[in-house]
Design a protein around this motif. Structure first.
Motif, PDB file in Angstrom:
ATOM      1  N   ARG A  12       0.811  -1.220   0.000  1.00 52.37           N
ATOM      2  CA  ARG A  12       0.000   0.000   0.000  1.00 52.37           C
ATOM      3  C   ARG A  12       0.850   1.279   0.000  1.00 52.37           C
ATOM      4  NH1 ARG A  12      -5.379  -1.043   2.322  1.00 52.37           N
ATOM      5  NH2 ARG A  12      -5.576  -3.244   2.842  1.00 52.37           N
ATOM      6  N   GLU A  13       2.137   1.152   0.343  1.00 52.92           N
ATOM      7  CA  GLU A  13       2.957   2.357   0.442  1.00 52.92           C
ATOM      8  C   GLU A  13       4.353   2.063  -0.094  1.00 52.92           C
ATOM      9  OE1 GLU A  13       4.435   5.703   3.743  1.00 52.92           O
ATOM     10  OE2 GLU A  13       3.617   3.774   4.400  1.00 52.92           O
ATOM     11  N   PHE A  14       4.855   3.010  -0.940  1.00 53.56           N
ATOM     12  CA  PHE A  14       6.170   2.841  -1.562  1.00 53.56           C
ATOM     13  C   PHE A  14       6.898   4.181  -1.555  1.00 53.56           C
ATOM     14  CE2 PHE A  14       3.037   0.091  -3.500  1.00 53.56           C
ATOM     15  CZ  PHE A  14       3.643  -1.150  -3.650  1.00 53.56           C
ATOM     16  N   TRP A  15       8.251   4.096  -1.607  1.00 48.56           N
ATOM     17  CA  TRP A  15       9.095   5.275  -1.815  1.00 48.56           C
ATOM     18  C   TRP A  15      10.093   4.954  -2.930  1.00 48.56           C
ATOM     19  CZ3 TRP A  15       8.534   9.914   0.755  1.00 48.56           C
ATOM     20  CH2 TRP A  15       7.765   9.920   1.922  1.00 48.56           C
ATOM     21  N   VAL A  16      10.380   5.954  -3.755  1.00 46.43           N
ATOM     22  CA  VAL A  16      11.407   5.784  -4.792  1.00 46.43           C
ATOM     23  C   VAL A  16      12.011   7.151  -5.104  1.00 46.43           C
ATOM     24  CG1 VAL A  16       9.761   5.992  -6.717  1.00 46.43           C
ATOM     25  CG2 VAL A  16      11.948   4.801  -7.046  1.00 46.43           C
ATOM     26  N   GLY A  17      13.318   7.147  -5.377  1.00 45.45           N
ATOM     27  CA  GLY A  17      14.001   8.389  -5.732  1.00 45.45           C
ATOM     28  C   GLY A  17      14.210   8.514  -7.229  1.00 45.45           C
ATOM     29  N   TYR A  18      14.490   9.737  -7.618  1.00 50.11           N
ATOM     30  CA  TYR A  18      14.777  10.033  -9.036  1.00 50.11           C
ATOM     31  C   TYR A  18      16.297   9.915  -9.185  1.00 50.11           C
ATOM     32  CZ  TYR A  18      13.402  12.319 -13.469  1.00 50.11           C
ATOM     33  OH  TYR A  18      13.121  12.617 -14.785  1.00 50.11           O
ATOM     34  N   GLY A  19      16.762   8.641  -9.426  1.00 46.00           N
ATOM     35  CA  GLY A  19      18.176   8.330  -9.395  1.00 46.00           C
ATOM     36  C   GLY A  19      18.989   9.095 -10.436  1.00 46.00           C
ATOM     37  N   HIS A  20      20.256   9.328 -10.084  1.00 42.75           N
ATOM     38  CA  HIS A  20      21.133  10.126 -10.950  1.00 42.75           C
ATOM     39  C   HIS A  20      21.290   9.479 -12.320  1.00 42.75           C
ATOM     40  CE1 HIS A  20      24.882  11.882 -12.527  1.00 42.75           C
ATOM     41  NE2 HIS A  20      24.446  12.961 -11.884  1.00 42.75           N
ATOM     42  N   ASN A  21      21.186  10.361 -13.376  1.00 42.67           N
ATOM     43  CA  ASN A  21      21.202   9.915 -14.766  1.00 42.67           C
ATOM     44  C   ASN A  21      22.127  10.830 -15.553  1.00 42.67           C
ATOM     45  OD1 ASN A  21      20.425   9.331 -17.535  1.00 42.67           O
ATOM     46  ND2 ASN A  21      18.482   8.500 -16.720  1.00 42.67           N
ATOM     47  N   GLN A  22      22.898  10.248 -16.455  1.00 46.25           N
ATOM     48  CA  GLN A  22      23.771  11.082 -17.297  1.00 46.25           C
ATOM     49  C   GLN A  22      22.969  12.136 -18.053  1.00 46.25           C
ATOM     50  OE1 GLN A  22      25.450   9.380 -20.834  1.00 46.25           O
ATOM     51  NE2 GLN A  22      27.383  10.522 -20.628  1.00 46.25           N
ATOM     52  N   LEU A  23      21.715  11.818 -18.348  1.00 44.44           N
ATOM     53  CA  LEU A  23      20.897  12.729 -19.135  1.00 44.44           C
ATOM     54  C   LEU A  23      20.542  13.990 -18.368  1.00 44.44           C
ATOM     55  CD1 LEU A  23      18.497  10.197 -20.908  1.00 44.44           C
ATOM     56  CD2 LEU A  23      20.743  11.009 -21.630  1.00 44.44           C
ATOM     57  N   PHE A  24      20.842  14.016 -17.017  1.00 42.83           N
ATOM     58  CA  PHE A  24      20.613  15.246 -16.265  1.00 42.83           C
ATOM     59  C   PHE A  24      21.502  16.375 -16.804  1.00 42.83           C
ATOM     60  CE2 PHE A  24      19.385  13.059 -11.945  1.00 42.83           C
ATOM     61  CZ  PHE A  24      18.232  12.574 -12.539  1.00 42.83           C
ATOM     62  N   GLY A  25      22.655  16.011 -17.382  1.00 49.06           N
ATOM     63  CA  GLY A  25      23.662  17.004 -17.755  1.00 49.06           C
ATOM     64  C   GLY A  25      23.199  17.954 -18.841  1.00 49.06           C
ATOM     65  N   ALA A  26      23.882  19.100 -18.877  1.00 41.88           N
ATOM     66  CA  ALA A  26      23.515  20.146 -19.855  1.00 41.88           C
ATOM     67  C   ALA A  26      23.684  19.668 -21.275  1.00 41.88           C
ATOM     68  CB  ALA A  26      24.383  21.384 -19.598  1.00 41.88           C
ATOM     69  N   SER A  27      24.699  18.779 -21.500  1.00 40.53           N
ATOM     70  CA  SER A  27      24.928  18.325 -22.877  1.00 40.53           C
ATOM     71  C   SER A  27      23.789  17.476 -23.385  1.00 40.53           C
ATOM     72  CB  SER A  27      26.243  17.540 -22.953  1.00 40.53           C
ATOM     73  OG  SER A  27      26.186  16.430 -22.073  1.00 40.53           O
ATOM     74  N   PHE A  28      22.983  16.928 -22.473  1.00 41.06           N
ATOM     75  CA  PHE A  28      21.822  16.129 -22.886  1.00 41.06           C
ATOM     76  C   PHE A  28      20.517  16.867 -22.651  1.00 41.06           C
ATOM     77  CE2 PHE A  28      25.119  12.992 -22.173  1.00 41.06           C
ATOM     78  CZ  PHE A  28      24.980  12.135 -23.261  1.00 41.06           C
ATOM     79  N   GLY A  29      20.614  18.059 -22.066  1.00 43.10           N
ATOM     80  CA  GLY A  29      19.438  18.898 -21.925  1.00 43.10           C
ATOM     81  C   GLY A  29      18.397  18.374 -20.956  1.00 43.10           C
ATOM     82  N   ASN A  30      18.833  17.593 -19.930  1.00 43.39           N
ATOM     83  CA  ASN A  30      17.871  17.074 -18.954  1.00 43.39           C
ATOM     84  C   ASN A  30      16.716  16.390 -19.669  1.00 43.39           C
ATOM     85  OD1 ASN A  30      16.828  16.555 -16.400  1.00 43.39           O
ATOM     86  ND2 ASN A  30      15.856  18.551 -16.188  1.00 43.39           N
ATOM     87  N   SER A  31      17.092  15.503 -20.639  1.00 43.40           N
ATOM     88  CA  SER A  31      16.120  14.990 -21.614  1.00 43.40           C
ATOM     89  C   SER A  31      15.426  13.715 -21.178  1.00 43.40           C
ATOM     90  CB  SER A  31      16.844  14.741 -22.943  1.00 43.40           C
ATOM     91  OG  SER A  31      17.928  13.831 -22.763  1.00 43.40           O
ATOM     92  N   GLN A  32      15.730  13.182 -20.012  1.00 44.41           N
ATOM     93  CA  GLN A  32      15.082  11.948 -19.560  1.00 44.41           C
ATOM     94  C   GLN A  32      13.708  12.259 -18.970  1.00 44.41           C
ATOM     95  OE1 GLN A  32      17.268  13.615 -17.673  1.00 44.41           O
ATOM     96  NE2 GLN A  32      15.715  14.010 -16.091  1.00 44.41           N
ATOM     97  N   ASP A  33      12.895  11.214 -18.856  1.00 45.46           N
ATOM     98  CA  ASP A  33      11.605  11.304 -18.179  1.00 45.46           C
ATOM     99  C   ASP A  33      11.497  10.141 -17.198  1.00 45.46           C
ATOM    100  OD1 ASP A  33      10.342  13.593 -19.323  1.00 45.46           O
ATOM    101  OD2 ASP A  33      10.114  12.445 -21.183  1.00 45.46           O
ATOM    102  N   MET A  34      10.662  10.376 -16.178  1.00 46.46           N
ATOM    103  CA  MET A  34      10.408   9.312 -15.209  1.00 46.46           C
ATOM    104  C   MET A  34       8.919   9.200 -14.955  1.00 46.46           C
ATOM    105  SD  MET A  34      11.770   8.846 -11.265  1.00 46.46           S
ATOM    106  CE  MET A  34      11.237   7.432 -10.275  1.00 46.46           C
ATOM    107  N   VAL A  35       8.428   7.950 -14.985  1.00 47.26           N
ATOM    108  CA  VAL A  35       7.037   7.669 -14.640  1.00 47.26           C
ATOM    109  C   VAL A  35       7.022   6.479 -13.696  1.00 47.26           C
ATOM    110  CG1 VAL A  35       6.070   8.559 -16.803  1.00 47.26           C
ATOM    111  CG2 VAL A  35       6.761   6.148 -16.625  1.00 47.26           C
ATOM    112  N   VAL A  36       5.862   6.295 -13.061  1.00 45.13           N
ATOM    113  CA  VAL A  36       5.653   5.118 -12.226  1.00 45.13           C
ATOM    114  C   VAL A  36       4.440   4.379 -12.764  1.00 45.13           C
ATOM    115  CG1 VAL A  36       5.164   4.262  -9.914  1.00 45.13           C
ATOM    116  CG2 VAL A  36       6.627   6.264 -10.204  1.00 45.13           C
ATOM    117  N   TYR A  37       4.587   3.059 -12.929  1.00 48.87           N
ATOM    118  CA  TYR A  37       3.489   2.222 -13.377  1.00 48.87           C
ATOM    119  C   TYR A  37       2.782   1.679 -12.136  1.00 48.87           C
ATOM    120  CZ  TYR A  37       6.321   2.296 -17.626  1.00 48.87           C
ATOM    121  OH  TYR A  37       7.056   2.695 -18.705  1.00 48.87           O
ATOM    122  N   LEU A  38       1.480   1.917 -12.050  1.00 48.61           N
ATOM    123  CA  LEU A  38       0.675   1.481 -10.910  1.00 48.61           C
ATOM    124  C   LEU A  38      -0.281   0.406 -11.395  1.00 48.61           C
ATOM    125  CD1 LEU A  38      -0.148   5.041  -9.524  1.00 48.61           C
ATOM    126  CD2 LEU A  38       1.714   3.542  -8.827  1.00 48.61           C
TER     127      LEU A  38
END
Length: 980
Positions: A12-38
């Motif tokens: 009934r209860e979960f926690w998850v972080g937005y783990g570090h990704n290379q795509l966070f960097g300026a050269s990739f323009g923070n181009s990743q996305d994150m969703v959760v499947y319920l």
């Protein structure tokens, strides 16, 4: 076998972080996305929020469907990305009103990673970070982060390598977290493609500011990395997976290689990492022991066949998909890491989600199941699979591969046997994968129910059936409490506390050796149903602050047998019969407790009770097929049977033949119950009394019988023979005199007639003054006057007692005479003597009569010139007399000389004072003119010779003081001259 609470990835209860990704960097323009499947199997209302922000989304999920959340914020005030090493207060929180499963997916720019999320009830206290080799670019890192689900959480982190934030390798540091906060640790990257691999880092919950350890979760991953980087066309990918707590690690892992995107039957090579907590752990892959332990934490190897990985201690296994075209990997795909479940955590029903995001073209499910489970295996309601093969590492198991549509969809797998499964998707330089579903039970302990009548463990019990819960642990226990007192209706109705539990043995379960601790007392459930019994175990090896774990054991209670019994009680010492019966043919075991310390078996049992009384008899009728039993208890009254006993006379003395019988019959268990007695004495005589006296008229051998009968009619008989007859002795004696004065010795002479051995006869004298004796010819002296009847009887050597012989004697008193005190007088001065006599009628005589007024008078007058001693004799009845003496002292006048001449001529050499020698208490002192004492004497038996301390005193006058001390004299003083 039970694992306490059965936790899975559903919650009934979960926690998850937005783990570090290379795509966070300026050269990739923070181009990743994150969703959760319920994913929900029943209608669910789910809230997804970002802690520390106002970002909240709610979702109503229909049954058997999946909702994809809104994109998780990656910029602005709600941005919850983990961008560096350190503390983050924004974290993704998922809450549902019913159990659901949840998966996180981060994707973008040919980089994708997904993770199965674990609910908070599965969180633990000790973790190890599970990573892969870090090899991609200078802005990519091996990392792990810790999530706190409660306030006041304190975490101790020991990094396996130097971190980006400068934390040294193998040096622990502590971090305080509150609910929802995250602490991220990143392996140092010196500015090259190769960064530090944090595999083997240890994360532990330790006592926080409130003194408690709080459960935590850990995620491991990589910003982006290659696996088996190929010279050309290899690719890197983002990775993130939630780590299983150390208590959920197993010892047996069945793995299946991932399939090629072109065909389910074409298997790609995979790497495997096997993590150990104890470097001494022996690990095997398909029967071959692994070598080359890295950093004392893990083994890493490439496999081209599915593996059966086993160990003698708990381990964790990660399956890693290599980079595209690396390590022999073919067709679509890129790196991904999947944390596998051990066989011990196999599950029978999972729901998971596949996706086509980020150009995923092929989805697979790879599942390992026992052959017996294949007929019941259903994937999305169908038994159809695309490929299956025998597992090469463990006979009897199949690896099943199902190709799933390349669309976003929910999937369900069910089977009547437990299985382990992974799901993954493949695209051009792209992949995702995660564990399809798992139990997340604490495998450090197991619980096993066993009905007392069962030969082995059971999956259920029945009402009132005695059972026990055996606890099995990987570590020794210091205490166990079964909390039956917290569950209504159970027997016992209090907790069973087992302090310092005794090890009952060991057992190897799934390759691990468990310590066994048996419940010391049986328990019983009240009725049909499912009950949850709390159990607390204690051990220094338990990974939390209290070194204790409280878990719930599910106890299923199904219908039990029916049975009853009848009792046919008989008297004590006779068989009482008990007959059990049941309408169920399956009832085949019978146990009896007869309430007297004895037990029996069989549907018909007999018991011979040794004492009458009320007994609570319990029959336990059971079924050997499941150990279920029904206790039936009834009160049974057993009539007491007397235990006949009596003491017969040792000898019958003739004539008279008196025989006294002492009844010693008892009634065990019934106290002094009323009884009837029937005596027969062998000569035609009978009696019904309790202690009869019978008189035999002739010698002989007579059988005596006693029959004792209770009021319930229970009887006992005892026999004895009377055959020992003897003659009585005849007592007689004489006395030396019939009359005498007190103090005179009387002598008695025995002249009895004594049969048998006279020397061994016992005489008993009674002297009628409170004294007695046993000698044959005693002498007796009476100290007081009176008339006395002396008696004597005998006991012969055969035990016969004589009559009593008697005689009378008279003892006369001796007068008591006192001559009175000594008297002092002067010459010719009359003085009366003060004698006394008792009785006053006694005659008196003084001797000698010299100077007495009347020698036969009690108190005569004496007139004397010299000292005289007198004896008075008093004579009473029977001439008994007594005497006493008195002294009359006659003192003369003292004449003291006034001079003497101690010159040694034999005349007047001493100061002689005539008559003073008779004054025995007189004191004499002489002083010189200076008052010095020159002579001193008590009494005057030696006259003074004019010396002092052996020296002659000079001639002259000396002063004297004389104190006669008798006859009324006072002090005499004067002068005396020494003449030389």
């Amino acid at each position: 076998m039970s694992h306490g609470q059965s936790f899975t990835n559903k919650g009934r209860e979960f926690w998850v972080g937005y783990g570090h990704n290379q795509l966070f960097g300026a050269s990739f323009g923070n181009s990743q996305d994150m969703v959760v499947y319920l994913s929900a199997e029943q209608p669910a209302n789910v809230t997804v929020s970002i802690s520390g922000t106002l970002w909240v989304r709610t979702y109503s999920i229909p049954a058997n469907s999946v909702v994809v959340t809104d994109l998780i914020p990656r910029s602005g005030g709600d941005d919850c990305r983990i961008t560096n090493e350190g503390l983050y207060r924004k974290n993704i929180h998922i809450e549902s009103n019913v159990p659901i499963v949840a998966y996180a997916h981060i994707y973008g720019s040919a980089s994708s990673g997904a993770a199965m999320l674990l609910p908070v009830e599965t969180y633990g206290y000790t973790y190890m970070s599970l990573n892969t080799t870090q090899d991609y670019d200078r802005d990519c890192y091996s990392w792990f982060y810790v999530v706190a689900s409660e306030n006041s959480t304190r975490v101790r982190i020991t990094p396996a390598a130097l971190t980006k934030g400068g934390r040294p390798q193998d040096t622990p540091f502590d971090i305080d977290l509150n609910k929802g906060e995250v602490y991220n640790v990143m392996g140092n990257n010196p500015g090259t493609n190769i960064g530090n691999d944090l595999s083997g880092s240890v994360i532990q919950s330790i006592p926080g500011s409130d003194g408690k350890c709080h459960p935590i979760s850990v995620f491991s991953g990589s910003s982006r990395t290659n696996v088996c980087q190929a010279p050309l066309f290899g690719g890197g990918d983002f990775m993130m997976q939630q780590v299983f707590p150390a208590t959920a690690w197993g010892a047996r892992y069945l793995t299946g290689l991932t399939s090629s995107s072109t065909a389910a039957a074409t298997l790609n090579p995979n790497r495997f990492r096997v993590y150990v907590r104890d470097p001494s752990t022996a690990v095997y892959a398909n029967g071959v022991r692994l070598t080359g332990l890295v950093n004392f934490a893990y083994y890493d190897f490439l496999a081209t066949a599915s593996q059966y990985i086993t160990a003698n201690k708990p381990i964790m296994v990660a399956q890693v998909m290599p980079s595209h075209d690396a390590c022999g990997y073919t067709d679509l795909g890129d790196p991904e890491i999947i944390f596998l479940s051990p066989v011990e955590q196999a599950i029978k029903n999972v729901t998971f989600y596949s996706t086509n995001k980020e150009s995923i073209q092929v989805n697979y499910l790879t599942l390992i199941v026992h052959n017996n489970g294949l007929p019941s295996l259903m994937i999305d309601g169908s038994p159809a699979v695309d490929h299956s093969y025998d597992h090469p590492g463990l006979a009897g198991y199949k690896v099943v591969v199902k190709k799933l549509a390349a669309v976003a969809a929910q999937h369900t797998v069910t089977c009547d046997s437990g299985f382990n499964a992974i799901t993954y998707g493949l695209g051009l330089y792209e992949s995702y994968g995660y564990n399809a579903g798992s139990y997340v039970n604490n495998l450090t302990f197991l619980a096993e129910l066993k009905n007392d009548l069962s030969a082995g463990p059971n999956t259920y019990t029945c009402p009132k059936t005695p059972f026990g819960i055996t606890i099995k642990t990987l570590y020794p226990l210091t205490g166990i409490t079964w909390h039956y007192g917290e569950v209504a209706g159970f027997t016992p109705n209090a907790n069973i506390v087992y302090t310092s539990p005794v090890l009952a043995g060991t057992e190897v379960v799934n390759g691990k050796t468990y310590n066994l601790y048996k419940q010391p007392l049986p328990a019983a459930a009240p009725s049909i149903g499912t009950y949850y019994i709390p159990v607390t175990i204690q051990s220094p090896s338990i990974d939390n602050c209290s070194n204790s774990e409280k878990f719930i054991v599910e106890v299923k209670v199904l219908a039990g047998p029916t049975a009853d019994f009848t009792a046919a009680p008989d008297c004590a010492y006779k068989p009482s019969v008990f007959s059990g019966a049941s309408p169920e043919a399956a009832v085949d075991t019978w146990e009896w407790d007869f309430d007297d310390g004895a037990f029996g078996t069989g549907s018909r049992a007999e018991r011979i009770y040794t004492a009458g009384g009320n007994y609570t008899v319990t029959m336990l009728a059971g079924r050997s097929i499941d150990g279920c039993a029904i206790p039936v208890t009834k009160a049974v009254a057993i009539p007491g049977t007397p235990v006949a006993a009596f003491d017969a006379p040792a000898v019958v003395c003739m004539p008279g033949g008196e025989s006294k019988f002492v009844n010693k019959t008892t009634m065990p268990g019934a106290g002094n119950a009323a009884m009837q007695y029937q005596w027969t004495f062998g000569d035609g005589g009978t009696a019904t009394g309790e202690h009869p006296v019978h008189y035999y008229t002739a010698r002989g051998s007579y059988p005596v019988t006693l029959i004792a009968t209770s009021t319930a009619g229970c009887a006992d008989t005892i026999d004895a023979v009377i055959a020992n007859f003897a003659n009585r002795p005849i007592a007689g004696f004489t006395v030396s005199a019939s009359e005498a004065c007190a103090g005179t010795e009387f002598r008695f002479t025995d002249n009895s007639t004594i049969p048998g051995n006279p020397a061994n006869a016992v005489r008993i004298w009674d002297y009628d003054d409170g004294t007695s004796g046993t000698t044959a010819t005693p002498a007796k002296t009476y100290t007081r006057a009176g008339s006395f009847t002396v008696s004597m009887h005998l006991i012969s050597s055969e035990g016969c007692i004589s009559d009593t012989a008697t005689t009378g004697i008279t003892v006369y008193p001796i007068p008591v005479v006192n001559a009175g005190p000594d008297v002092i007088t002067e010459p010719n001065r009359p003085v009366q003597l003060k004698a006394s006599v008792t009785p006053v009628t006694a005659g008196v005589l003084w001797s000698p009569p010299t100077g007495l007024s009347n020698a036969r008078q009690l108190q005569p007058v004496a007139t004397l010139q010299e000292n005289q001693g007198y004896v008075i004799t008093a004579t009473g009845d029977y001439g008994c007399s007594a005497s006493d003496t008195v002294l009359v002292k006659v003192f003369k006048e003292l004449k003291i000389p006034n001079a003497f001449s101690p010159d040694g001529d034999g005349r007047n050499d001493t100061w002689r004072i005539p008559g003073l020698e008779e004054y025995h208490h007189a004191t004499v002192q002489v002083f010189n003119r200076w008052g010095q004492v020159v002579f001193k004497s008590v009494g005057y038996s030696i006259p003074w010779n004019g010396m002092m301390n052996g020296h002659k005193l000079p001639a002259g006058a000396y002063y004297y003081v004389i104190k006669p001390g008798d006859n009324g004299y006072g002090v005499l003083s004067g002068m005396v001259m020494i003449v030389r």
